[in-house]
Enzyme design. Sequence first.
Site, PDB file in Angstrom:
ATOM      1  N   LYS A 223       3.236  -0.115  -3.148  1.00 58.96           N
ATOM      2  CA  LYS A 223       4.278   0.390  -2.254  1.00 58.96           C
ATOM      3  C   LYS A 223       5.492   0.726  -3.102  1.00 58.96           C
ATOM      4  CE  LYS A 223       6.800  -0.904   1.992  1.00 58.96           C
ATOM      5  NZ  LYS A 223       6.976  -1.948   3.028  1.00 58.96           N
TER       6      LYS A 223
ATOM      7  N   SER B   6       6.420  -0.593   7.857  1.00 58.39           N
ATOM      8  CA  SER B   6       6.920   0.371   6.897  1.00 58.39           C
ATOM      9  C   SER B   6       5.931   0.675   5.772  1.00 58.39           C
ATOM     10  CB  SER B   6       8.232  -0.141   6.277  1.00 58.39           C
ATOM     11  OG  SER B   6       7.982  -1.312   5.510  1.00 58.39           O
TER      12      SER B   6
ATOM     13  N   SER C  10       5.620  -5.235   8.636  1.00 54.92           N
ATOM     14  CA  SER C  10       5.390  -4.015   7.861  1.00 54.92           C
ATOM     15  C   SER C  10       4.085  -3.966   7.065  1.00 54.92           C
ATOM     16  CB  SER C  10       6.555  -3.769   6.904  1.00 54.92           C
ATOM     17  OG  SER C  10       7.639  -3.230   7.611  1.00 54.92           O
TER      18      SER C  10
END
Lengths: 117, 484, 483
Positions: free
Chosen positions: B76, B151, B175
């Site tokens: 990420k 997210s 997330s």
Amino acid sequence: MITLAPRQGPVPGDWASPTHAETDVDRTDIEKLAELARIEITGATIDQVADSISDVLQLVEQLKSVDTEGVEPLAHPLDAVQRLRADSVTETDQREAFQALAPAAEAGLFLVPKVIE
Amino acid sequence: MHEQTIAELKRGLSSGAFSSEELTRHYLERIERLDDTYKSYITVTKEAALAQARAADAARAGGDAAPLCGIPIAHKDIFCTRGVRTSCGSKMLDNFVPPYSATAVEKLEQAGCVMLGKTNMDEFAMGSSNENSYYGEVKNPWHIDSVPGGSSGGSAACVAAQLAAAATGTDTGGSIRQPASHCGITGIKPTYGRVSRWGMVAFASSLDQGGVLARNAEDAALVLQQMAGFDNRDSTSIDRPVEDYCQNLHAGIEGTVVGVPGEYFGEGLDSAVGAAVEAAIEQFEALGARIKAIHLPHTRLAVPAYYIIAPAECSANLSRFDGVRYGYRCSDPQDLDDLYKRSRGEGFGEEVKRRILVGTYALSAGYYDAYYSQAQKVRRLIKQDFVDAFSDVDVIAGPVAPSPAFRFGAKSRDPVAMYLEDIYTVPVSLAGLPGLSLPCGLAAGKPVGLQLIGNYFDEARLLNMAHRFQQATDHHRQRAAGID
Amino acid sequence: MEWETVIGLEIHIQLSTRSKMFSGASIAFGAPPNTQASAVDLAMPGTLPVANERAFHHAVMFGLAVEAEIASTSVFERKNYFYPDLPKGYQTTQLQQPIVGRGHIDIQLADGSTRRVRIHHAHLEEDAGKSLHEDFHGMSGIDLNRAGTPLIEVVTEPDMRSAGEAVACARKLHAIATSLGICDGDMSQGSMRFDVNVSVRRQGQRQLGTRTETKNLNSFRFIEEAIALEVERQIELLEDGGEVVQETRLYNGETKTARPMRSKEEANDYRYFPCPDLLPVVLDQDYIDAIARELPELPDARRRRFAEQYQLSDYDAGILSGDAATAAFFEQVAATCKDPKQAANWVMGELTARLNTAELAIADSPISAPQLAGMIARLQDGSISSKMAKQVFEAMWNGEGDADTVIEKRGLRQVSDSAELEAMVDDVIARSAKQVDNYRSADPAKRPKMLGYFVGQIMKASKGQANPQAVNKILQKKLTPRD
């Protein structure tokens, strides 16, 4: 078949209360917050920001009515305490690498518009 | 090759069926061919990945293969990666190339992983739909018109589209779990303090926790094993040995008591999602677990408490992005104030600015007690709900999200509706407990996730339960149409 | 109308640790800009603070020295504001739960009495960097080497009533910090910085007047000047029917003027909240007790000991014990030359004057304690006169070696030999018949004054090397009229 406990879960609709009154923020409030947070909010969007923040504040409003008498605020989920570090120098000079990232640097200094005390 | 799980890839690599370089090239080729559609990557590090793969092959040839030697994964874009742009999905950090790596990244590098690139995400991890990225929205591989969740939407989408063997993610209020649920993969957020936060760009420090998105529980266990552990650079990291997550993966779960909180099956829950989740719980019963109805009475306060605590912490955490030392600086600042206001006004997106302002409000003079302090007290009540529940049950099961992936734009104009996406994941984050999302069926053709919530440091149990479930079912093997 | 001044102090004390409060970067002074600013100090994304144990150790020492309560649990908070020398956009400090609670110090006043100044609390925090205002194409330069240096901020109650008392309090805190070894005390490098809160009220009025805060004073003289100036300003303002505005002011020691700070103080809302990256710090009683056992001698105890052991006046003992380095220097001189009174005179007199002029700390004195003691010893044994001693001192100051070397090289030996001196006296008497007659016929009470002429002649004849005391004695003997 699973027997579930009585249903009393969170309902999204619950929070869509028609009156905002107490938690409404207006343009002046947003201007003040934007000043504190040093964020430019353009005049055109300020009302929209005020509305959406009012909505969020409406959502969190119900916290105020919860009885938390005698409840300690939770800082760390495991109530852990701080570990202290031994006092030794472990870092070396990396100025060049760091200042390569700087928008403006000269003579080893980060440059900003004139600072007035 | 891309269809294989990490466990299978490990066997293929060690048997010499293929090299890490071949495997990495294969993934890079897929990314090049398919990711224009999904936009799951912000940065693809082709040359570095191939170099790492060759190094992995050399290490293996030299008899020195680390546990994940040569396995291609993605990070990420919130994890700092030395020499590789780390944008956090923001214009603010569009040009930011850190000279250091996150602990989690270093650990996975030491474990032999090959980094394919950095995945797309909601800006500064704020969002539940991946619509808040400066680099454009990520598409859900299952349904191109729908959000992948957020997210860690890029990580979830790239694993679901088989553009990486696994990916790292972070979870502040859901997330990892929610995008894993929406993309039909397995994701785990461990106990707060289990994975180091060093080098992970902070959103809400007391909630942020790194974790893994993978094809199945076994892969998640393999990756988390290498990622977890104490780090003396993170004061909130817990100094406690990491359990062996793989050792007990296959153990029977007979007699395990699964608590089912009534509050997680309330009115807001989509009926098809509810049905899939209930069926999954029945599956656990079939595997020998005992199901017990429980109460988590303060559940309804979790979203309000979260939307004070997280914005308050983020309002301070994001003050460092000021256009002085790194990151975006507005052009021609007139004075210092102008430099700050325009750099931040132009560098941050709408949702980030909204949360900073909400947090600023909650902390400002006269409001601290009513908001932040009160929210932290409510947080203790929420934690206590779980502590009480875990005196009776071993694990808690429920839905991850109230509904399956929604269409782009459906909630983006209504922040509160978006925040309510997190009603089942946020309480777990506030309590700092480990949570796992695993696919348990479809609703209207879109994946549904089951959430397993464990006691503190009970990640091994969650992975064991999920693995047993996946041995008995094939929900996790379902693939989106069009993923070849 | 009589006015009363009310003063409170806030003192920032830089702690003598090796590394920073929350990072492993060095805090050594004087490094090239930003070479001691680590990723944590620069607030690079993803970096995290880890607190320095020695900073807590030092804070606890200070707390014990001012007889304060030590908090078993202390909490770091974030104080939010934007400034280019504050990289995170917040300062990590303590507010609700500081490490050191209520305490007190005693200051000695000019009239010999003692006043107790209460300490409200002292907390740990990190220092900010520096903005350099030299012109870089109309921009300011930011140096973050100092950012993250550990500080304790000591906050007193408004218990002082004059600039003199404030300075005494500042000196006492300086003495305590340096005696504990928790701060190098070098004010010219900003190791201790003072903010003074000043208000005035009419004599007898109970309610406090509106106060102003003058920030960042880094010398005792500036404290005194800034307070005097501010008191004068406030009284003048009030007597003209005006009002004092609560504001932060800056004092310029060069122009001896002050002005309000231009930054918008009133807009500040610091939004303090507990720092979620740092957890509550819990110190157990054993830790605190161990520090208490190792506490060095404190200034008050040292003052009492100096007065007794060295037979010094209270005033001299106070000055010499005040600063740890001065105290150590004095004790070494006294022990070596075995004349505490002379040691005290030279340390407080000539040496302090020269150090002040040269803006040097006693630790950097060009004359070492053994050198000064060696010179005093020669003075004592009559080898040199006090006038010669000043020359020797000057030479030692300029690096010409220790006293004996200088005496040797410059031929400064004093003539004390009586035969040699008697011959000189006889010679002068023989050449000064008129003066001898005047002397002998004068009123005996006036004679000592008249002796000066003869001494002068002898000193001239001896090129300054005659021992004046010995000459005096011989002259008196020889000039006294024989009956």
